[in-house]
Design a protein around this motif. Structure first.
Motif, short mmCIF file in Angstrom:
data_model
loop_
_atom_site.label_atom_id
_atom_site.label_comp_id
_atom_site.label_asym_id
_atom_site.label_seq_id
_atom_site.Cartn_x
_atom_site.Cartn_y
_atom_site.Cartn_z
N ILE A 350 -30.20 -8.48 18.80
CA ILE A 350 -30.64 -9.87 18.58
C ILE A 350 -29.46 -10.84 18.52
O ILE A 350 -29.62 -11.99 18.11
N ARG A 351 -28.27 -10.41 18.93
CA ARG A 351 -27.08 -11.24 18.74
C ARG A 351 -27.19 -12.59 19.46
O ARG A 351 -26.80 -13.62 18.91
N ILE A 352 -27.73 -12.59 20.70
CA ILE A 352 -27.80 -13.85 21.45
C ILE A 352 -28.82 -14.81 20.83
O ILE A 352 -28.51 -15.99 20.62
N PRO A 353 -30.05 -14.38 20.52
CA PRO A 353 -30.99 -15.29 19.85
C PRO A 353 -30.46 -15.83 18.52
O PRO A 353 -30.68 -17.01 18.20
N GLY A 602 -9.08 1.41 20.67
CA GLY A 602 -9.40 1.18 22.08
C GLY A 602 -10.85 1.42 22.44
O GLY A 602 -11.17 1.71 23.60
N LYS A 603 -11.79 1.26 21.51
CA LYS A 603 -13.20 1.47 21.80
C LYS A 603 -13.78 0.28 22.56
O LYS A 603 -13.26 -0.84 22.47
N PRO A 604 -14.84 0.49 23.36
CA PRO A 604 -15.49 -0.63 24.05
C PRO A 604 -15.96 -1.67 23.05
O PRO A 604 -16.28 -1.34 21.90
N LYS A 605 -16.06 -2.94 23.51
CA LYS A 605 -16.35 -4.02 22.56
C LYS A 605 -17.71 -3.84 21.88
O LYS A 605 -17.85 -4.13 20.70
N GLY A 606 -18.70 -3.37 22.63
CA GLY A 606 -20.01 -3.17 22.01
C GLY A 606 -19.96 -2.12 20.92
O GLY A 606 -20.52 -2.30 19.83
N THR A 607 -19.27 -1.03 21.19
CA THR A 607 -19.12 0.04 20.19
C THR A 607 -18.31 -0.45 19.00
O THR A 607 -18.63 -0.15 17.84
N ALA A 608 -17.25 -1.20 19.28
CA ALA A 608 -16.39 -1.70 18.21
C ALA A 608 -17.15 -2.60 17.26
O ALA A 608 -17.04 -2.47 16.02
N VAL A 609 -17.97 -3.49 17.80
CA VAL A 609 -18.73 -4.40 16.96
C VAL A 609 -19.83 -3.64 16.22
O VAL A 609 -20.05 -3.84 15.01
N HIS A 610 -20.53 -2.76 16.92
CA HIS A 610 -21.60 -1.97 16.32
C HIS A 610 -21.08 -1.17 15.13
O HIS A 610 -21.66 -1.20 14.03
N GLU A 611 -19.99 -0.46 15.30
CA GLU A 611 -19.45 0.36 14.22
C GLU A 611 -18.89 -0.49 13.09
O GLU A 611 -18.95 -0.10 11.92
N GLY A 667 -22.11 -11.18 16.86
CA GLY A 667 -22.34 -11.73 18.20
C GLY A 667 -21.17 -12.58 18.67
O GLY A 667 -20.79 -12.55 19.85
N MET A 668 -20.57 -13.34 17.76
CA MET A 668 -19.41 -14.16 18.11
C MET A 668 -18.22 -13.28 18.49
O MET A 668 -17.49 -13.58 19.45
N LEU A 669 -18.02 -12.20 17.75
CA LEU A 669 -16.92 -11.28 18.09
C LEU A 669 -17.15 -10.65 19.46
O LEU A 669 -16.20 -10.46 20.24
N TYR A 670 -18.40 -10.32 19.75
CA TYR A 670 -18.72 -9.70 21.04
C TYR A 670 -18.50 -10.69 22.19
O TYR A 670 -17.85 -10.36 23.20
N ILE A 671 -19.01 -11.92 22.04
CA ILE A 671 -18.92 -12.91 23.12
C ILE A 671 -17.47 -13.33 23.37
O ILE A 671 -17.03 -13.48 24.51
N PHE A 672 -16.71 -13.52 22.26
CA PHE A 672 -15.34 -14.00 22.40
C PHE A 672 -14.32 -12.87 22.36
O PHE A 672 -13.14 -13.09 22.07
N ASP A 673 -14.78 -11.66 22.69
CA ASP A 673 -13.88 -10.50 22.66
C ASP A 673 -12.65 -10.72 23.55
O ASP A 673 -11.52 -10.42 23.15
#
Length: 693
Positions: A350-353, A602-611, A667-673
């Motif tokens: 739901i990060r974008i909404p 060095g994890k992918p951004k989605g994984t980094a934010v999720h964890e 969501g901000m961390l993911y978008i502005f990674d």
């Protein structure tokens, strides 16, 4: 830090003895702290009301009339007898009544009706204006109440401050009695030992006592600070202790020697706790820039409190944990908190909404937060059904919602005084004016005037002009009256004319607090932004984190506006700074996990934010719940409007901040990674080199 921890642990007994000695000394010092109940004394020295109060004190040596006393009586002689008895009460400096402004021995029908009604309603009772000592209100008011009986009523600053001293401050101990057990329950869920919460509360309790005792060196503190500081210190610094013992538990898994494990834990945790503490510290210290000196009063005490909490956690908690490590082991229990992996997956979906929703809301919330209607007078200090408000309403029902305002002008120019009095009587909201020039007249020598009457109108080189007004003590009409009276008086006497009255004080409070808003907000944002810049060595992350927490503050403070409720003037700026300083730590913790996952591992951004969300959620929910519970108890238990409202809004703000950190920030961390990676300084890692190839 490891060397310091080693030194402290080698001298465990000395640390404990020193802690006990400091607690005993500080506890004794805390009983000697002077608590101020007069918020007008925190106005800037150059405020018109401050200069007016000084002039009034110089003119009479008795201070400001601060208590309205209603007495049911049926005749003028009975009222005069009651006046004499009130004047004889120990602690009463002066009593002002109708006979000090007109000749009450002539038929009342010949006198100005509005002027008489301000003091006396035939067949109902009389209203006296008293000046009482600014200390020992309780004894003085007890003596007054013995004279006026159950049918009498009191209103004014002295009655307000007496209520604060005898009722509101008595509630402070009850706040802790309710809050501590509930916080203990939260800590039991957040920790893995039944004993850990006890150690946490013990260590922070030591810091609270030290903070309370060292307030003695400040000379005085306000009752607002006295009521709020302990519970806020407990709420905002509890996570320091949690973080240290969690680090200790981790290092014990790899280091059997408990002393060595604790040294490593302190070495790891102390810098991270310090970074968290410094952001809170700067948030509190920004209050010191307020021209309204209550901000500095509260800012210094709260900043000192979090600093002492940090010292207690780093110095005392390791010693207690080493002594109690066997009990900690014996009292281990399974984790009660669930895993947050599923929650983190939901956040990512739901990060974008969420970002779109926040961005849509943030601008109107910002505008609404700055458009709140504020209360500056005593009407915002108490519950509607409190005895203070009930008696105030009763007096208003008999004598009208009016007040007497004093204007001090230099004595000597009777012609100017008479012309000024006539101009003032022509103003809207002014029903009548009494001065030496209107009551005695410039033709009559002062030597033939009764001295008791003359002293009420002239003393100490000043003439007193008494205005009977139909305005209340605040609001558009009252503030317009203040502006008009000051403008008229300035035409005749320049800056030597001084207006004394609650409406003038509230008007100056409004101007002072309004002028403080932008300065304090910018100071807090800049100082905390610099700390974030140094902590993360990133140009992008400070903006993202500040937007997250400031957005939470704007949402929080917009709720009163949309709900149509008023905010007390004290709360707005203090709430902004405290919420920013206390809750920006939540964003720091989540961001640190994200950076570790993304840049170090060095994890992918989605994984980094999720964890990062899954790991940080329990760590930020615990202090947020503690602040929420502590502040809601503050709001529920206290009957003082200032303290109660501050508690409710701060508690709600903690939940809004943690919601923004867990839902909006990821969501901000993911978008502005990409921007974060490019604008964050770091050493090259193996993952970076591999990505570059």
């Amino acid at each position: 830090m490891e060397k310091l921890a080693g030194f402290l642990l080698r001298h465990k007994a000395g640390v404990l003895i020193a802690a006990v000695a400091l607690v005993l000394v500080s506890g004794a010092m805390a009983l000697l702290v002077n608590v101020s109940y007069d918020l007008t004394s925190y106005l800037p020295d150059d405020a018109p009301s401050t200069r007016a109060l000084e002039a009034l004190a110089d003119s009479s040596g008795q201070g400001v009339p601060n208590l309205s006393v209603y007495v049911p009586c049926s005749s003028i002689p009975e009222a005069l007898d009651c006046k004499a008895r009130l004047r004889a009460v120990d602690g009463v400096y002066s009593v002002l009544w109708l006979d000090d402004t007109v000749d009450v021995y002539q038929p009342l029908e010949l006198l100005d009706e509005d002027q008489v009604r301000a003091w006396y309603v035939p067949g109902n009772g009389a209203l006296f204006l008293l000046t009482v000592k600014d200390k020992d209100y309780e004894a003085t008011i007890d003596g007054i109440e013995a004279i006026i009986g159950e049918d009498g009523a009191l209103a004014g600053e002295a009655a307000d401050y007496n209520y604060i001293q005898t009722v509101s401050m008595g509630e402070v101990s009850n706040i802790m009695l309710y809050a501590v057990p509930l916080i203990l329950v939260v800590l039991l869920f957040a920790t893995s030992s039944w004993l850990e919460p006890v150690l946490f509360l013990l260590v922070i309790g030591v810091a609270i006592v030290l903070n309370s005792g060292t307030n003695l060196f400040l000379g005085r503190i306000s009752y607002v600070t006295q009521a709020c500081s302990a519970i806020l210190q407990l709420a905002v610094s509890m996570d320091y202790a949690i973080f240290l013992l969690h680090a200790f538990a981790r290092h014990r898994q790899t280091h059997p020697d408990v002393t060595e494990a604790m040294k490593l834990a302190v070495s790891e945790a102390a810098p991270a706790i310090a970074a968290s503490m410094v952001t809170t510290l700067f948030g509190f210290l920004s209050l010191c820039l307020m021209k309204f000196k209550l901000g500095a009063d509260m800012g210094i005490v709260l900043a000192k409190g979090v600093l002492l909490s940090y010292v207690a956690v780093v110095a005392l908690l390791p010693v207690l944990a080493i002594y109690a490590h066997k009990l900690l082991d014996k009292t281990r229990h399974r984790a009660f908190l669930p895993g947050f992996d599923g929650f983190a997956r939901g956040v990512m979906k739901i990060r974008i909404p969420v970002i779109c929703l926040v961005l849509v809301l943030i601008v109107p919330c910002f505008i609404a937060a700055r458009s709140n209607n504020f209360i500056y007078g005593s009407s915002g200090f108490y519950a509607a059904d409190s005895p203070v408000m009930e008696q105030k309403r009763y007096i208003a029902s008999v004598f009208g919602d009016s007040q007497q305002v004093l204007l001090l002008v230099p004595q000597g120019d009777e012609a100017a005084e008479l012309a000024l009095s006539q101009d003032l009587e022509d103003l809207d909201m002014v029903s009548s004016v009494v001065s030496y020039a209107t009551y005695v007249g410039p033709q009559i020598p002062s030597q033939v005037v009764d001295e008791s009457q003359l002293s009420q109108l002239r003393s100490g080189g000043w003439s007193r002009i008494i205005l009977y007004t139909d305005a209340g003590d605040e609001g558009p009409e009252a503030f317009a009256l203040v502006q008009a009276v000051r403008a008229v008086a300035q035409r005749y006497y320049g800056d030597q004319a001084h207006l004394v009255g609650r409406c003038g004080v509230n008007y100056d409070l409004m101007n002072t607090v309004t002028g403080d808003n932008l300065t304090i907000t910018l100071a807090a944002i800049v100082s905390i932004g610099l700390v974030l810049l140094l902590t993360f060595r990133s140009l992008t992350l400070p903006f993202i984190l500040l937007l997250t927490i400031e957005g939470a503050i704007w949402i929080n403070l917009s709720i009163p506006y949309f709900a149509g409720s008023d905010l007390n003037f004290i709360g707005y700026q203090i709430i902004s700074s405290v919420q920013l300083g206390a809750t920006v730590d939540y964003g720091i913790l989540l961001t640190q996990h994200y950076l570790t996952n993304r840049l170090k591992l060095g994890k992918p951004k989605g994984t980094a934010v999720h964890e990062a969300v899954a790991t940080a959620a329990p760590s930020v929910l615990t202090p947020a719940l503690i602040i929420f519970i502590a502040c809601q108890i503050l709001g529920i238990v206290s009957t003082n409007g200032v303290i109660s409202q501050m508690g409710h809004i701060l508690g709600r703000g903690a939940l809004i901040s943690v919601a923004m950190v867990l839902l909006f920030l990821p969501g901000m961390l993911y978008i502005f990674d990409g921007a974060i990676r490019k604008t964050t300084w770091r050493r090259k890692t193996a993952a970076d080199k591999e990505a570059a190839t």
